[in-house]
Design a protein around this motif. Structure first.
Motif, PDB file in Angstrom:
ATOM      1  N   GLU A 155       0.827  -1.213   0.000  1.00  0.00           N
ATOM      2  CA  GLU A 155       0.000   0.000   0.000  1.00  0.00           C
ATOM      3  C   GLU A 155       0.858   1.258   0.000  1.00  0.00           C
ATOM      4  O   GLU A 155       0.480   2.275  -0.588  1.00  0.00           O
ATOM      5  N   ARG A 156       2.015   1.214   0.649  1.00  0.00           N
ATOM      6  CA  ARG A 156       2.859   2.411   0.716  1.00  0.00           C
ATOM      7  C   ARG A 156       3.316   2.859  -0.679  1.00  0.00           C
ATOM      8  O   ARG A 156       3.486   4.054  -0.933  1.00  0.00           O
ATOM      9  N   LEU A 157       3.493   1.896  -1.599  1.00  0.00           N
ATOM     10  CA  LEU A 157       3.905   2.263  -2.950  1.00  0.00           C
ATOM     11  C   LEU A 157       2.773   2.960  -3.693  1.00  0.00           C
ATOM     12  O   LEU A 157       2.997   3.934  -4.418  1.00  0.00           O
ATOM     13  N   LEU A 158       1.567   2.472  -3.489  1.00  0.00           N
ATOM     14  CA  LEU A 158       0.418   3.113  -4.130  1.00  0.00           C
ATOM     15  C   LEU A 158       0.220   4.522  -3.574  1.00  0.00           C
ATOM     16  O   LEU A 158      -0.079   5.461  -4.320  1.00  0.00           O
TER      17      LEU A 158
ATOM     18  N   LYS B 244       9.633   7.047   2.215  1.00  0.00           N
ATOM     19  CA  LYS B 244       8.638   6.604   3.197  1.00  0.00           C
ATOM     20  C   LYS B 244       7.465   7.565   3.198  1.00  0.00           C
ATOM     21  O   LYS B 244       7.628   8.784   3.246  1.00  0.00           O
ATOM     22  N   THR B 245       6.258   7.026   3.098  1.00  0.00           N
ATOM     23  CA  THR B 245       5.035   7.839   3.144  1.00  0.00           C
ATOM     24  C   THR B 245       4.195   7.407   4.314  1.00  0.00           C
ATOM     25  O   THR B 245       4.238   6.263   4.777  1.00  0.00           O
ATOM     26  N   LYS B 246       3.408   8.352   4.802  1.00  0.00           N
ATOM     27  CA  LYS B 246       2.542   8.061   5.964  1.00  0.00           C
ATOM     28  C   LYS B 246       1.236   7.439   5.511  1.00  0.00           C
ATOM     29  O   LYS B 246       0.792   7.651   4.395  1.00  0.00           O
TER      30      LYS B 246
ATOM     31  N   MET C  68      14.126   8.703 -11.679  1.00  0.00           N
ATOM     32  CA  MET C  68      13.884   9.467 -10.454  1.00  0.00           C
ATOM     33  C   MET C  68      12.569   9.057  -9.808  1.00  0.00           C
ATOM     34  O   MET C  68      12.485   8.840  -8.591  1.00  0.00           O
ATOM     35  N   LEU C  69      11.540   8.912 -10.641  1.00  0.00           N
ATOM     36  CA  LEU C  69      10.206   8.613 -10.137  1.00  0.00           C
ATOM     37  C   LEU C  69      10.162   7.225  -9.482  1.00  0.00           C
ATOM     38  O   LEU C  69       9.578   7.051  -8.399  1.00  0.00           O
ATOM     39  N   THR C  70      10.800   6.253 -10.118  1.00  0.00           N
ATOM     40  CA  THR C  70      10.834   4.898  -9.551  1.00  0.00           C
ATOM     41  C   THR C  70      11.520   4.897  -8.197  1.00  0.00           C
ATOM     42  O   THR C  70      11.035   4.291  -7.227  1.00  0.00           O
ATOM     43  N   ALA C  71      12.663   5.598  -8.114  1.00  0.00           N
ATOM     44  CA  ALA C  71      13.388   5.654  -6.844  1.00  0.00           C
ATOM     45  C   ALA C  71      12.561   6.337  -5.758  1.00  0.00           C
ATOM     46  O   ALA C  71      12.516   5.877  -4.606  1.00  0.00           O
ATOM     47  N   GLU C  72      11.890   7.407  -6.114  1.00  0.00           N
ATOM     48  CA  GLU C  72      11.067   8.131  -5.128  1.00  0.00           C
ATOM     49  C   GLU C  72       9.941   7.241  -4.605  1.00  0.00           C
ATOM     50  O   GLU C  72       9.654   7.207  -3.406  1.00  0.00           O
TER      51      GLU C  72
ATOM     52  N   GLY D  30      -4.918   3.354  -9.580  1.00  0.00           N
ATOM     53  CA  GLY D  30      -6.225   2.748  -9.379  1.00  0.00           C
ATOM     54  C   GLY D  30      -6.176   1.842  -8.170  1.00  0.00           C
ATOM     55  O   GLY D  30      -5.143   1.735  -7.497  1.00  0.00           O
ATOM     56  N   ASP D  31      -7.277   1.166  -7.902  1.00  0.00           N
ATOM     57  CA  ASP D  31      -7.318   0.274  -6.752  1.00  0.00           C
ATOM     58  C   ASP D  31      -6.334  -0.888  -6.889  1.00  0.00           C
ATOM     59  O   ASP D  31      -5.808  -1.383  -5.904  1.00  0.00           O
ATOM     60  N   GLY D  32      -6.085  -1.302  -8.144  1.00  0.00           N
ATOM     61  CA  GLY D  32      -5.264  -2.490  -8.348  1.00  0.00           C
ATOM     62  C   GLY D  32      -3.826  -2.237  -8.720  1.00  0.00           C
ATOM     63  O   GLY D  32      -3.095  -3.173  -9.038  1.00  0.00           O
ATOM     64  N   GLY D  33      -3.383  -0.964  -8.675  1.00  0.00           N
ATOM     65  CA  GLY D  33      -1.991  -0.686  -9.017  1.00  0.00           C
ATOM     66  C   GLY D  33      -1.825   0.679  -9.652  1.00  0.00           C
ATOM     67  O   GLY D  33      -2.713   1.532  -9.586  1.00  0.00           O
ATOM     68  N   PHE D  34      -0.669   0.895 -10.282  1.00  0.00           N
ATOM     69  CA  PHE D  34      -0.399   2.192 -10.917  1.00  0.00           C
ATOM     70  C   PHE D  34       0.592   1.999 -12.061  1.00  0.00           C
ATOM     71  O   PHE D  34       1.295   0.994 -12.154  1.00  0.00           O
ATOM     72  N   TYR D  35       0.638   3.010 -12.941  1.00  0.00           N
ATOM     73  CA  TYR D  35       1.597   2.992 -14.044  1.00  0.00           C
ATOM     74  C   TYR D  35       2.014   4.424 -14.359  1.00  0.00           C
ATOM     75  O   TYR D  35       1.373   5.392 -13.922  1.00  0.00           O
TER      76      TYR D  35
END
Length: 373
Positions: free
Chosen positions: A328-331, A371-373, A362-366, A346-351
């Protein structure tokens, strides 16, 4: 052959009739004796690998260099031996070619041997750009190569284009894109030029009249838009195809699936291990073994490769691979970039969107490491 999931087979053909100034691939001048010895070495290695990996392959890719320099007879022998060793039932069999020579007889020969996909190094359909790239063909020769391929029975043809090359404009790029569409091909690979330090371009980088980063980004986004208009759906950062004509072999790389590479500079990922052959032709002929390159297939590597694809990182893919849904933290992290038009969530992932692809490293590394709350 057992029923395990098939892998991809890659054979590197390191011969070229000249070195393009931007090219960093491992290659050496074509030589009749060297090509014959190389072919015989490959014919002996394939059964040895079949004993080590007694499983089927469902893709075979001849990359280079310029594989067509081997000739139809040698390539046909390699295809036949690969079929004996790895089945290749219903396989996609790709050969890279350059259109600087009359290929009509060669194309009929490899098609009869079982090749069913071609990757043709067009790079540009503009004569001035081809000259600046050091290419040895004309747009007219490239058009003939496509027609000859179609006459030989190929109905799965890819053309390479280079973006952000010297003096390229949107108008000249559009001519190249229209060339691809008018030729009736099924696939286009459109790569941004990358200046490698040990190339001729790298040594005279300051003298090159290449677009700056902003202009290069505009050219990339323009290419994405114009190719989509002409029915080429983007499925990876640099790859576009008509429906159902995606490169099955290259998708193995991006989906972190298994592939076996044979030849100097060829890389492999088999049974969780990565290994590669050194960039040394004579050592390869002398029986040098591939060099271990660590383990592969972990989540981070899988995620980085999945995010090269327009299908992105999904719960479905993570469950199939790791037995659990996308963290969930990646989403949550990916959603931070949605307003800026870099991601779609979306609910099932992202692209990533095409704009996201431009800053994908850069975006992949971020997303993976912040860490997100």
């Amino acid at each position: 052959m057992n029923n395990e999931k098939p892998f991809g087979l890659y054979i590197h053909v390191p011969f070229c009739d000249g070195k393009c100034p931007y090219c960093d691939f491992y290659s050496l001048p074509a030589d009749g004796e060297g090509m014959e010895r190389y072919t015989q070495t490959l014919l002996e290695l394939l059964p040895a690998y079949a004993q080590r990996y007694p499983r089927p392959a469902d893709t075979l890719y001849f990359g280079g260099g310029t594989p067509s320099l081997l000739g139809a007879k040698r390539l046909g022998a390699l295809i036949a031996r690969a079929k004996e060793c790895f089945g290749l039932d219903g396989a996609e069999i790709t050969v890279e070619v350059n259109p600087a020579e009359d290929l009509s007889g060669f194309l009929r020969g490899i098609r009869a041997a079982g090749a069913n996909r071609l990757s043709i190094g067009l790079q540009s359909a503009n004569e001035d750009e081809l000259a600046l790239l050091g290419r040895r063909h004309t747009a007219k020769q490239a058009k003939k190569a496509v027609r000859d391929a179609q006459s030989a029975g190929f109905d799965n043809i890819s053309l390479d284009l280079m973006l952000a090359i010297q003096r390229q404009t949107k108008e000249s790029l559009l001519r190249s894109i229209e060339f691809c569409a008018d030729a009736g091909v099924q696939h286009v690979s459109a790569y941004l030029l990358k200046i490698e330090p040990d190339t001729v371009y790298g040594k005279r980088k300051e003298t090159l009249c290449i677009p700056d980063d902003d202009a290069a980004s505009d050219l990339y986004l323009f290419a994405c838009e114009e190719l989509e208009k002409r029915g080429f759906r983007q499925y990876e950062i640099s790859n576009f195809s008509k429906p159902g004509c995606e490169s099955r072999h290259n998708l193995k790389y991006w989906r972190c699936e298994e592939y076996l590479g044979i030849g100097p500079a060829a890389h492999s990922f088999m049974e969780g291990k990565r290994f590669y052959y050194k960039r040394n032709f004579s050592e390869f002929l002398g029986g040098a073994q591939p060099v271990p390159d660590g383990d592969g297939g972990g989540f981070e590597e899988y995620a980085m490769l999945a995010l090269r694809l327009t299908e992105g990182l999904t719960d479905k893919g993570c469950r199939a691979r790791f037995g659990g849904k996308l963290p969930e933290r990646l989403l949550r992290a990916a959603r931070l970039y949605e307003k800026g038009g870099l991601t779609v969530c979306g609910d099932g992932g992202f692209y990533f969107t095409p704009r996201g692809f431009l800053v994908s490293n850069m975006l992949t590394a971020e997303i993976l490491y912040t860490k997100t709350k």
